[in-house]
Scaffold this motif. Structure first.
Motif, PDB file in Angstrom:
ATOM      1  N   GLN A   1       1.032  -1.148  -0.179  1.00  0.00           N
ATOM      2  CA  GLN A   1       0.028  -0.003   0.089  1.00  0.00           C
ATOM      3  C   GLN A   1       0.673   1.269  -0.150  1.00  0.00           C
ATOM      4  OE1 GLN A   1      -1.832  -0.899   3.895  1.00  0.00           O
ATOM      5  NE2 GLN A   1      -0.937   0.797   4.750  1.00  0.00           N
TER       6      GLN A   1
ATOM      7  N   ILE B   1       3.326   4.464  -0.348  1.00  0.00           N
ATOM      8  CA  ILE B   1       4.182   4.774  -1.276  1.00  0.00           C
ATOM      9  C   ILE B   1       4.960   3.673  -1.913  1.00  0.00           C
ATOM     10  CG2 ILE B   1       6.456   6.066  -1.165  1.00  0.00           C
ATOM     11  CD1 ILE B   1       5.416   7.898   1.042  1.00  0.00           C
TER      12      ILE B   1
ATOM     13  N   ASP C   1       6.574  -7.381   2.137  1.00  0.00           N
ATOM     14  CA  ASP C   1       5.580  -6.655   3.110  1.00  0.00           C
ATOM     15  C   ASP C   1       5.145  -7.517   4.225  1.00  0.00           C
ATOM     16  OD1 ASP C   1       3.872  -3.941   2.301  1.00  0.00           O
ATOM     17  OD2 ASP C   1       3.225  -5.238   4.002  1.00  0.00           O
ATOM     18  N   LEU C   2       5.044  -7.283   5.242  1.00  0.00           N
ATOM     19  CA  LEU C   2       4.380  -7.858   6.529  1.00  0.00           C
ATOM     20  C   LEU C   2       3.176  -8.382   6.103  1.00  0.00           C
ATOM     21  CD1 LEU C   2       4.484  -5.914   9.851  1.00  0.00           C
ATOM     22  CD2 LEU C   2       5.391  -7.949   9.331  1.00  0.00           C
ATOM     23  N   GLN C   3       2.333  -7.784   5.018  1.00  0.00           N
ATOM     24  CA  GLN C   3       0.987  -8.254   4.912  1.00  0.00           C
ATOM     25  C   GLN C   3       1.076  -9.361   3.843  1.00  0.00           C
ATOM     26  OE1 GLN C   3      -2.165  -4.967   4.587  1.00  0.00           O
ATOM     27  NE2 GLN C   3      -0.304  -3.721   4.610  1.00  0.00           N
TER      28      GLN C   3
ATOM     29  N   ASP D   1       9.422  -9.634   7.038  1.00  0.00           N
ATOM     30  CA  ASP D   1       9.408  -8.388   8.384  1.00  0.00           C
ATOM     31  C   ASP D   1      10.712  -7.687   8.008  1.00  0.00           C
ATOM     32  OD1 ASP D   1       9.795  -6.867  10.509  1.00  0.00           O
ATOM     33  OD2 ASP D   1       8.628  -8.280  11.700  1.00  0.00           O
ATOM     34  N   VAL D   2      10.960  -6.545   7.706  1.00  0.00           N
ATOM     35  CA  VAL D   2      12.156  -6.015   7.451  1.00  0.00           C
ATOM     36  C   VAL D   2      13.109  -6.052   8.696  1.00  0.00           C
ATOM     37  CG1 VAL D   2      11.368  -4.477   5.572  1.00  0.00           C
ATOM     38  CG2 VAL D   2      11.500  -3.461   7.786  1.00  0.00           C
TER      39      VAL D   2
ATOM     40  N   VAL E   1      11.412   0.959   1.384  1.00  0.00           N
ATOM     41  CA  VAL E   1      10.211   1.966   1.858  1.00  0.00           C
ATOM     42  C   VAL E   1       9.320   1.766   3.035  1.00  0.00           C
ATOM     43  CG1 VAL E   1       8.241   2.895   0.674  1.00  0.00           C
ATOM     44  CG2 VAL E   1      10.019   1.994  -0.910  1.00  0.00           C
TER      45      VAL E   1
ATOM     46  N   ILE F   1      13.810   5.530   2.063  1.00  0.00           N
ATOM     47  CA  ILE F   1      12.551   6.708   2.198  1.00  0.00           C
ATOM     48  C   ILE F   1      13.022   7.207   3.587  1.00  0.00           C
ATOM     49  CG2 ILE F   1      10.208   7.111   2.523  1.00  0.00           C
ATOM     50  CD1 ILE F   1      11.031   6.713  -0.387  1.00  0.00           C
TER      51      ILE F   1
ATOM     52  N   TYR G   1      10.742   8.311  15.754  1.00  0.00           N
ATOM     53  CA  TYR G   1      10.365   8.415  14.052  1.00  0.00           C
ATOM     54  C   TYR G   1      11.518   9.475  13.545  1.00  0.00           C
ATOM     55  CZ  TYR G   1       8.047   8.787   9.553  1.00  0.00           C
ATOM     56  OH  TYR G   1       7.830   8.914   8.228  1.00  0.00           O
TER      57      TYR G   1
ATOM     58  N   LYS H   1      14.502   8.109  11.253  1.00  0.00           N
ATOM     59  CA  LYS H   1      14.692   8.886   9.880  1.00  0.00           C
ATOM     60  C   LYS H   1      15.790   9.650   9.732  1.00  0.00           C
ATOM     61  CE  LYS H   1      10.937   7.156   8.081  1.00  0.00           C
ATOM     62  NZ  LYS H   1      10.926   6.218   6.784  1.00  0.00           N
TER      63      LYS H   1
ATOM     64  N   GLY I   1       7.089  14.891   1.593  1.00  0.00           N
ATOM     65  CA  GLY I   1       6.405  15.834   2.328  1.00  0.00           C
ATOM     66  C   GLY I   1       5.164  14.939   2.972  1.00  0.00           C
TER      67      GLY I   1
ATOM     68  N   ILE J   1       2.105  12.637   2.508  1.00  0.00           N
ATOM     69  CA  ILE J   1       1.644  11.945   1.386  1.00  0.00           C
ATOM     70  C   ILE J   1       0.217  11.240   1.778  1.00  0.00           C
ATOM     71  CG2 ILE J   1       2.215  10.321  -0.505  1.00  0.00           C
ATOM     72  CD1 ILE J   1       4.076  12.870  -0.312  1.00  0.00           C
TER      73      ILE J   1
ATOM     74  N   THR K   1      -1.485   8.623   2.271  1.00  0.00           N
ATOM     75  CA  THR K   1      -1.727   7.195   2.282  1.00  0.00           C
ATOM     76  C   THR K   1      -2.494   6.626   3.360  1.00  0.00           C
ATOM     77  OG1 THR K   1       0.282   6.606   3.493  1.00  0.00           O
ATOM     78  CG2 THR K   1       0.860   7.204   1.261  1.00  0.00           C
TER      79      THR K   1
ATOM     80  N   ILE L   1      -1.080   5.673   6.033  1.00  0.00           N
ATOM     81  CA  ILE L   1      -0.390   5.772   7.312  1.00  0.00           C
ATOM     82  C   ILE L   1      -1.068   7.008   7.802  1.00  0.00           C
ATOM     83  CG2 ILE L   1       1.329   7.641   6.641  1.00  0.00           C
ATOM     84  CD1 ILE L   1       3.317   5.854   8.077  1.00  0.00           C
TER      85      ILE L   1
END
Ligand SMILES: NC(=O)c1ccc[n+]([C@@H]2O[C@H](COP(=O)([O-])OP(=O)(O)OC[C@H]3O[C@@H](n4cnc5c(N)ncnc54)[C@H](O)[C@@H]3O)[C@@H](O)[C@H]2O)c1
Length: 253
Positions: free
Chosen positions: A16, A18, A37-39, A61-62, A88, A141, A156, A160, A187, A189, A191, A193
């Motif tokens: 989902q 980005i 992806d986890l999903q 899982d990353v 991402v 990202i 966070y 980042k 910026g 976005i 989504t 999140i």
């Protein structure tokens, strides 16, 4: 001739938002895309395959090195290599507050393990395979929270900020060996999140941009495809805000 014909891209967080936007864009430009992806949801991959492209979905899982091995094995075994990596997948602290005092250790670990350790593990897993194939390009990202103080984003911002620094450090070591590494700081976005934000928060996010709207996954995907393509062959170690002008905006007015 598409920019990614014959290339294989690994994109995390591609179910989902980005990540999905980047996966679809790279596939539209010719890449075989392996989504991690986890999903357990292969909608993005099915859309690519139904459109005539090549793609595979890996539930992973990353935060887990063994999961990265499975993801990279899928790219190498299924499609012949890895030429592009989009790191991402990321989270905000959904477990509680992200104020430096109120934040608890579980929240810190959740955010830092996913957003920073996950990016490290991704580069660690992919770079040797890129070197085998003669080089590649990596996109991490970040966030505007890496560049500015933003409210209730302590863990966070730390994660980042680490992504920005790690991007520069890895670019320094691996650009001479044919691997470019860059970072996009989006910026706000539109989504999933942002699920749960109030209308007034949404208005404030729009007002932070000089271009008065939220960004879209396609806005980030366009810049991501550029940075991962040969069009950016002299570009590495860079941190690019794709933010509707938020970074350029003065604090007054
Ligand atoms: N949306 C924004 O405004 C915004 C702004 C700046 C930066 N970002 C960053 O962009 C990235 C994508 O954000 P988004 O808005 O698309 O988020 P999103 O929540 O819509 O999508 C994130 C995706 O990552 C996956 N994911 C989460 N944890 C994972 C894990 N441990 N392992 C594997 N997959 C995992 C989720 O399942 C989901 O598919 C994140 O790194 C986020 O921090 C987003």
């Amino acid at each position: 001739m598409n920019r990614f014909d014959g290339k294989v891209a690994v994109v995390t967080g591609g179910v989902q938002g980005i990540g999905r936007g980047i996966a679809l864009r790279l596939a539209a430009e010719g890449a075989a895309v392996v989504v991690g992806d986890l999903q357990d949801d292969d909608t993005t991959v099915r859309e690519i395959v139904d459109g005539g492209g090549r793609a595979a979905h890996v539930v992973m899982d990353v935060r887990r090195p063994g999961d990265w091995k499975r993801l990279v094995d899928e790219a190498v075994g299924g499609f012949g290599g890895v030429h592009a990596l989009g790191n991402v997948a990321g989270v905000t602290n959904t477990l509680g507050p992200d104020n430096v005092v109120d934040l608890d250790e579980a929240g810190w670990d959740h955010v830092v393990d996913t957003d920073l350790k996950g990016v490290w593990l991704g580069m660690q897993a992919v770079i040797p395979r890129m070197l085998d194939g003669g080089g590649g390009a990596i996109l991490n990202i970040g966030s505007m929270a890496a560049l500015k103080g933003l409210e209730n984003l302590a863990a966070y911002s730390a994660a980042k900020g680490g992504v920005v620094s790690l991007t520069q450090q890895v670019a320094m070591e691996y650009s001479p060996r044919g691997i470019r590494v860059n970072c996009i700081c989006p910026g706000t976005i539109d989504t999933p999140i942002l699920a749960g934000i109030t209308e007034s928060m949404r208005e404030n996010f729009v007002a932070a941009h000089l271009i008065p709207r939220l960004g879209t996954p396609a806005d980030i995907a366009a810049a991501a495809a550029f940075l991962l393509s040969e069009d950016a062959s002299f570009l590495t170690g860079e941190v690019l805000p794709v933010d509707g002008g938020w970074n350029a905006k003065g604090s007054a007015g």
